[in-house]
Write a protein that holds these residues in place. Structure first.
Motif, mmCIF file in Angstrom:
data_model
loop_
_atom_site.group_PDB
_atom_site.id
_atom_site.type_symbol
_atom_site.label_atom_id
_atom_site.label_comp_id
_atom_site.label_asym_id
_atom_site.label_seq_id
_atom_site.Cartn_x
_atom_site.Cartn_y
_atom_site.Cartn_z
ATOM 1 N N HIS A 198 -13.715 -1.831 -8.571
ATOM 2 C CA HIS A 198 -12.334 -2.045 -8.164
ATOM 3 C C HIS A 198 -12.120 -3.533 -7.925
ATOM 4 C CE1 HIS A 198 -8.446 -1.072 -6.452
ATOM 5 N NE2 HIS A 198 -8.731 -1.815 -5.393
ATOM 6 N N ARG A 200 -9.322 -6.500 -6.477
ATOM 7 C CA ARG A 200 -8.078 -6.907 -5.825
ATOM 8 C C ARG A 200 -7.841 -8.378 -6.135
ATOM 9 N NH1 ARG A 200 -10.726 -4.438 -1.625
ATOM 10 N NH2 ARG A 200 -11.001 -6.394 -0.480
ATOM 11 N N SER A 215 2.340 -0.102 0.390
ATOM 12 C CA SER A 215 1.701 0.881 -0.485
ATOM 13 C C SER A 215 2.769 1.412 -1.421
ATOM 14 C CB SER A 215 1.102 2.031 0.331
ATOM 15 O OG SER A 215 0.566 3.023 -0.525
ATOM 16 N N GLU A 218 2.579 1.526 -7.767
ATOM 17 C CA GLU A 218 1.999 0.483 -8.611
ATOM 18 C C GLU A 218 0.728 -0.120 -8.029
ATOM 19 O OE1 GLU A 218 6.467 0.608 -9.135
ATOM 20 O OE2 GLU A 218 5.044 0.635 -7.450
ATOM 21 N N GLY A 219 0.506 0.029 -6.733
ATOM 22 C CA GLY A 219 -0.655 -0.564 -6.090
ATOM 23 C C GLY A 219 -0.387 -0.791 -4.618
ATOM 24 N N TYR A 220 -1.224 -1.601 -3.986
ATOM 25 C CA TYR A 220 -1.070 -1.880 -2.559
ATOM 26 C C TYR A 220 -1.206 -3.374 -2.326
ATOM 27 C CZ TYR A 220 -6.150 -2.317 -2.624
ATOM 28 O OH TYR A 220 -7.427 -2.708 -2.926
ATOM 29 N N GLN A 234 -4.867 -2.652 -7.602
ATOM 30 C CA GLN A 234 -4.402 -1.564 -8.455
ATOM 31 C C GLN A 234 -5.594 -0.770 -8.965
ATOM 32 O OE1 GLN A 234 -2.206 -4.449 -11.071
ATOM 33 N NE2 GLN A 234 -0.614 -2.876 -10.953
ATOM 34 N N GLU A 235 -5.375 0.488 -9.301
ATOM 35 C CA GLU A 235 -6.436 1.303 -9.894
ATOM 36 C C GLU A 235 -6.949 0.652 -11.172
ATOM 37 O OE1 GLU A 235 -8.161 4.260 -9.368
ATOM 38 O OE2 GLU A 235 -7.510 3.981 -7.295
ATOM 39 N N ASP A 238 -2.947 -4.499 -13.932
ATOM 40 C CA ASP A 238 -1.783 -4.485 -14.821
ATOM 41 C C ASP A 238 -0.947 -5.724 -14.523
ATOM 42 O OD1 ASP A 238 0.462 -4.006 -16.300
ATOM 43 O OD2 ASP A 238 0.918 -2.043 -15.416
ATOM 44 N N THR A 241 2.987 -5.542 -14.600
ATOM 45 C CA THR A 241 3.620 -4.877 -13.466
ATOM 46 C C THR A 241 3.666 -5.790 -12.251
ATOM 47 O OG1 THR A 241 2.982 -2.672 -14.209
ATOM 48 C CG2 THR A 241 3.417 -2.939 -11.865
ATOM 49 N N VAL A 242 2.580 -6.506 -12.009
ATOM 50 C CA VAL A 242 2.541 -7.407 -10.860
ATOM 51 C C VAL A 242 3.563 -8.525 -11.028
ATOM 52 C CG1 VAL A 242 1.106 -8.966 -9.496
ATOM 53 C CG2 VAL A 242 0.124 -6.865 -10.419
#
Length: 316
Positions: A198, A200, A215, A218-220, A234-235, A238, A241-242
């Motif tokens: 993962h 960040r 939260s 799209e993510g946290y 994000q999982e 992306d 999207t950010v």
């Protein structure tokens, strides 16, 4: 003596709580302390969850963070930035209502007022006034100075509490707590969990100090203390999207860690499992940082007794 395997938030918190009870806890860590699931400068604290028991558990954990602040004298550990969720809002609101937790609803303008640099596509959100950004590096470094950590790779743990290191050394213990993240199932046995990498990313370009934690589907995201930077996980990364959500921000750093996946986690990815065999207790989970002080108390109790505390088992 109690042996703890793993110097993340759970291992260090349990060792600290054992020391407060006059017990000798020896923590073995194969690498750098708090470098895997506990990596990073900050994490989100929130009361808001999708299950009432987790809301209640978080409320109790918040008291623990305040206690640590008073005991450590290391400065602020739990910020007052607040928290917003735009994911599963109805479920979160229902859970917080059942738990008697304070919350309110936000519209789009309310969301952007609290996170000024977000181009919010969401119509509504749930506002958690007791949420905030945890200064995790500060907390973990303080814990590490207050407990006995030894560099060593554990290769096996026997039911009688005997711990074998990679160099062949055998350490006898009255009890063993295995909270070694990815190594926990290896050392204890199957726990129904898998781990995945993962990442960040850290961003700058707008002053994030005081912005609410977030939260979203799209993510946290969360502010990194007083650095002015914003972290967003994000999982699957992306960038498009950010950029759409935070058009003024640019990536400047990243934290690589691991995340847990298991059927016993709730839909928000929160939860844990705990098991015992002989003198050995195993504990593993996801999104555990916010519960750290309370988990430390309960895990210390678990490894000192013959039964697992109901506060741990009732939420699994």
């Amino acid at each position: 003596m109690i042996v703890i395997i793993g110097a993340g938030i759970c291992g260090l918190a349990a060792a600290y709580e054992l020391s407060r009870r006059g017990e000798h806890a020896l923590v073995f860590e194969r690498g750098e302390p708090f470098a895997e699931q506990s990596a990073g400068l900050a994490r989100i604290f929130r009361i808001a969850h999708r299950r009432p028991p987790l809301c209640t558990f978080a409320t109790r954990a918040r008291v623990g963070w305040q206690r640590w602040e008073a005991e450590f004298g290391a400065g602020r550990l739990l910020g007052s930035e607040t928290f917003i969720t735009v994911s599963a809002c109805d479920d979160v609101a229902a859970a917080m209502t059942d738990a008697g937790a304070e919350f309110s609803w936000l519209d789009r303008s309310g969301i952007t007022a609290r996170i000024p640099f977000v181009a919010a596509p969401w119509e509504t959100g749930v506002f958690d006034p007791l949420g905030g950004s945890l200064r995790t590096r500060r907390a973990l470094a303080t814990l590490a100075r207050r407990v006995d950590i030894r560099r060593g790779e554990v290769v096996s743990v026997a039911d009688d509490g005997s711990v074998t290191l990679v160099d062949g050394t055998v350490v006898g213990a009255d009890g063993v707590l295995v909270c070694a993240g990815v190594d926990t199932p290896v050392l204890f046995g199957p726990l129904g969990v898998e781990f995945a990498p993962h990442t960040r990313f850290t961003y700058e370009g707008a002053n994030a100090v005081g912005a609410a934690c977030l939260s979203a589907p799209e993510g946290y995201g969360l502010p990194l203390g007083n650095t002015g930077r914003w972290a967003f996980g994000q999982e699957a990364p992306d960038p498009a999207t950010v950029r759409a959500l935070f058009p003024s921000l640019v990536p400047v750093d990243q934290v690589d860690c691991v995340t847990a996946r298991a059927s016993w986690l709730d839909p928000g990815g929160d939860g844990w499992t705990v098991a015992r065999r002989g003198h050995v207790v195993a504990f593993v989970g996801s999104n555990l940082m916010k519960f750290g002080p309370l988990l430390g108390e309960l895990l210390a109790k678990a490894v000192l007794s013959d039964e697992l505390p109901s506060d741990l088992t009732d939420l699994t």
